[in-house]
Design a protein around this motif. Structure first.
Motif, PDB file in Angstrom:
ATOM      1  N   UNK A   1       0.067  18.646  -1.742  1.00 56.46           N
ATOM      2  CA  UNK A   1       0.135  17.232  -1.381  1.00 56.46           C
ATOM      3  C   UNK A   1      -1.263  16.635  -1.339  1.00 56.46           C
ATOM      4  N   UNK A   2      -1.325  15.330  -1.515  1.00 50.81           N
ATOM      5  CA  UNK A   2      -2.587  14.602  -1.406  1.00 50.81           C
ATOM      6  C   UNK A   2      -2.269  13.170  -1.010  1.00 50.81           C
ATOM      7  N   UNK A   3      -3.122  12.519  -0.203  1.00 49.41           N
ATOM      8  CA  UNK A   3      -2.863  11.116   0.151  1.00 49.41           C
ATOM      9  C   UNK A   3      -3.123  10.201  -1.046  1.00 49.41           C
ATOM     10  N   UNK A   4      -2.545   9.018  -0.988  1.00 50.57           N
ATOM     11  CA  UNK A   4      -2.824   8.031  -2.020  1.00 50.57           C
ATOM     12  C   UNK A   4      -4.295   7.628  -1.974  1.00 50.57           C
ATOM     13  N   UNK A   5      -4.837   7.263  -3.120  1.00 52.48           N
ATOM     14  CA  UNK A   5      -6.178   6.718  -3.164  1.00 52.48           C
ATOM     15  C   UNK A   5      -6.182   5.346  -2.483  1.00 52.48           C
ATOM     16  N   UNK A   6      -7.310   4.973  -1.909  1.00 50.58           N
ATOM     17  CA  UNK A   6      -7.411   3.718  -1.172  1.00 50.58           C
ATOM     18  C   UNK A   6      -7.084   2.529  -2.074  1.00 50.58           C
ATOM     19  N   UNK A   7      -6.229   1.646  -1.572  1.00 50.49           N
ATOM     20  CA  UNK A   7      -5.779   0.489  -2.334  1.00 50.49           C
ATOM     21  C   UNK A   7      -6.110  -0.811  -1.600  1.00 50.49           C
ATOM     22  N   UNK A   8      -6.300  -1.868  -2.359  1.00 45.24           N
ATOM     23  CA  UNK A   8      -6.356  -3.215  -1.807  1.00 45.24           C
ATOM     24  C   UNK A   8      -4.913  -3.714  -1.717  1.00 45.24           C
ATOM     25  N   UNK A   9      -4.367  -3.900  -0.512  1.00 41.97           N
ATOM     26  CA  UNK A   9      -2.954  -4.284  -0.394  1.00 41.97           C
ATOM     27  C   UNK A   9      -2.602  -5.551  -1.164  1.00 41.97           C
ATOM     28  N   UNK A  10      -3.592  -6.412  -1.390  1.00 46.07           N
ATOM     29  CA  UNK A  10      -3.328  -7.662  -2.091  1.00 46.07           C
ATOM     30  C   UNK A  10      -3.429  -7.513  -3.609  1.00 46.07           C
ATOM     31  N   UNK A  11      -3.894  -6.361  -4.064  1.00 43.36           N
ATOM     32  CA  UNK A  11      -4.075  -6.160  -5.509  1.00 43.36           C
ATOM     33  C   UNK A  11      -3.900  -4.677  -5.830  1.00 43.36           C
ATOM     34  N   UNK A  12      -2.667  -4.198  -5.722  1.00 44.34           N
ATOM     35  CA  UNK A  12      -2.394  -2.772  -5.860  1.00 44.34           C
ATOM     36  C   UNK A  12      -2.534  -2.343  -7.316  1.00 44.34           C
ATOM     37  N   UNK A  13      -3.313  -1.297  -7.526  1.00 43.45           N
ATOM     38  CA  UNK A  13      -3.613  -0.797  -8.868  1.00 43.45           C
ATOM     39  C   UNK A  13      -2.762   0.438  -9.153  1.00 43.45           C
ATOM     40  N   UNK A  14      -1.828   0.334 -10.111  1.00 47.41           N
ATOM     41  CA  UNK A  14      -0.952   1.469 -10.439  1.00 47.41           C
ATOM     42  C   UNK A  14      -1.736   2.667 -10.950  1.00 47.41           C
ATOM     43  N   UNK A  15      -2.912   2.435 -11.534  1.00 46.01           N
ATOM     44  CA  UNK A  15      -3.722   3.554 -12.010  1.00 46.01           C
ATOM     45  C   UNK A  15      -4.107   4.491 -10.866  1.00 46.01           C
ATOM     46  N   UNK A  16      -4.164   3.957  -9.658  1.00 46.52           N
ATOM     47  CA  UNK A  16      -4.491   4.816  -8.516  1.00 46.52           C
ATOM     48  C   UNK A  16      -3.326   5.733  -8.143  1.00 46.52           C
TER      49      UNK A  16
ATOM     50  N   UNK B   1      -0.720  -6.125 -14.851  1.00 43.61           N
ATOM     51  CA  UNK B   1      -0.477  -6.858 -13.609  1.00 43.61           C
ATOM     52  C   UNK B   1      -0.799  -5.945 -12.438  1.00 43.61           C
ATOM     53  N   UNK B   2      -1.030  -6.512 -11.260  1.00 42.47           N
ATOM     54  CA  UNK B   2      -1.032  -5.657 -10.079  1.00 42.47           C
ATOM     55  C   UNK B   2       0.372  -5.103  -9.878  1.00 42.47           C
ATOM     56  N   UNK B   3       0.494  -4.025  -9.145  1.00 42.88           N
ATOM     57  CA  UNK B   3       1.815  -3.492  -8.813  1.00 42.88           C
ATOM     58  C   UNK B   3       2.368  -4.227  -7.601  1.00 42.88           C
ATOM     59  N   UNK B   4       3.676  -4.344  -7.548  1.00 41.29           N
ATOM     60  CA  UNK B   4       4.345  -4.892  -6.374  1.00 41.29           C
ATOM     61  C   UNK B   4       5.200  -3.798  -5.749  1.00 41.29           C
TER      62      UNK B   4
END
Length: 418
Positions: free
Chosen positions: A28-43, A92-95
């Motif tokens: 397991x691994x945590x998600x990479x840090x995201x900007x909640x207002x601009x979620x990057x699917x590449x992360x 697009x950003x992810x939703x």
């Protein structure tokens, strides 16, 4: 040969490796840090790559490696999605699955769909997809659910989904087609080709095989949603088997021989092979208990409960007004009175109310012609409460089974041999 399951959860990524259906390794691994207002699917993909690296290390400690993996399947949170170009780069950003506020899009959907429907409402997956079109920075080629995106990265091919992830976006798994009216609200050229969960799609992409040590003939399979993967991890794939998840809410899933849909009461069915997984979720559950008692109090008070002696109270425990299933009523008020002076009795009355809610869920499914469960497995934190288990067993008229595994990554791995 081994099967690999990848779970893209809300907090991070988990992998599981099965041999002949038995778990031999996890990572397991945590998600990479995201900007909640601009979620990057590449992360999401970056976190998957990290987890695969950790999983490879774990296998090597067992004297095994990823070259033994015969197939890979992925689950993701249902309704989480992104638009990409032909090179699988997000446009697009992810939703996320819990994003809301798409009332304008919902109004357009309502113009073309009459009566209750899974795509209706301001937080529907289809309305979310419509908003993505407005947010896209360049011309998109593919609408991808979260699991679809990871499947595409693993195989190098976009434009595919599965019955389960595509359901809330409007796909009809019984007819195996997108509805005709969808072209009036969304570009059908962006919609994925939809496959049965677990269907073999392609061999792993050459660069992925090289990077992680998979054999070139390792296959990538169509995925599923996180909740369905958790069902596959918890219970055998047999008709009239059910899983109740006792977390902050109460979620039920029942493997039915027939399709039963009743969106007016919050019930939907996902297709699994020749069977249908009917499910819904109540707003009652552990969050209500924790609003009244600490974890220590819950443990101490539960030990003092005599499940054989009913309180006789008719509670409907909710945090606030509003219920989804087995009653679909946004204004349904909590019922927690008269409150006993004794905290043990108060807790027991809430547990009895929740047991009635769970039983009603399954009785509603039965009333639609799908039969009543022959076995109920339980996942989630509430499954450890023995008093609640006995109260539920009495209400359901069934023995409660505790599954050996509940992790969605294990269910995803089981898709490989479904």
């Amino acid at each position: 040969m081994l099967a690999l399951g990848i779970d893209i959860g809300t907090s991070g990524v988990r992998t599981a490796v099965l041999e002949s259906g038995e778990l031999i390794s996890e990572a397991r691994t945590p998600h990479l840090t995201q900007d909640p207002a601009n979620i990057d699917a590449e992360k999401w993909w970056g976190a998957v790559r990290q987890c695969l690296t950790i999983q490879a290390q774990a296998l090597r400690r067992l004297g095994r490696d990823l070259s033994e993996i015969s197939g890979i399947a992925v689950d993701g949170t249902s309704g989480t999605m992104v638009l990409t170009d032909t090179e699988l780069r997000p446009t697009s950003p992810a939703l996320m699955y819990n994003s809301k506020g798409f009332e304008a899009e919902a109004a357009l959907i309502a113009d073309h769909v009459s009566g209750p429907h899974i795509t209706k409402g301001g937080n529907s997956a289809l309305a979310r997809a419509m908003r993505l079109n407005k947010l896209s920075r360049s011309e998109p080629s593919h609408l991808m659910h979260q699991a679809d995106f990871i499947v595409a990265k693993l195989s190098g091919v976009g434009g595919r989904s599965d019955y389960n992830n595509a359901l809330k976006t409007g796909f009809d798994a019984a007819l195996e087609e997108w509805p005709d009216w969808i072209e009036h609200v969304f570009n059908p050229a962006l919609l994925p080709i939809v496959h049965s969960p677990g269907k073999e799609l392609d061999e792993v992409a050459p660069d992925i095989a090289r990077d992680f040590g998979f054999l070139p003939q390792t296959t990538v399979h169509a995925g599923t949603t996180d909740s369905i993967a958790a069902f596959l991890a918890s219970a055998p794939l047999k008709p009239r088997v059910a899983v109740t998840s006792l977390g902050s809410t109460i979620a039920v899933k029942y493997l039915s021989p027939i399709r039963v849909d009743a969106p007016e009461i919050g019930l939907y069915s996902h297709r699994l092979g020749d069977l249908w997984l009917a499910g819904g979720a109540s707003n009652s559950g552990g969050a209500v208990l924790k609003a009244h008692f600490s974890d220590d109090q819950l443990q101490t008070l539960s030990q003092a409960i005599d499940p054989a002696q009913s309180t006789g109270l008719d509670f409907y425990p909710l945090l606030d007004a509003g219920e989804r299933f087995p009653i679909n009523d946004p204004d349904l008020a909590p019922r927690l009175e008269p409150r006993p002076e004794d905290d043990v009795a108060f807790l027991q009355a809430m547990l009895e109310g929740m047991a009635r809610i769970e039983t009603t869920c399954y009785r509603k499914i039965e009333a639609l012609g799908a039969g009543y469960p022959e076995a109920v497995y339980t996942a989630g934190g509430g499954s450890a409460n023995s008093a609640w288990t006995e109260i539920r067993s009495r209400a359901l008229g069934l023995e409660i089974a505790v599954p050996k595994h509940t992790e969605a990554s294990i269910g995803a791995a089981r898709l490989v041999t479904l």
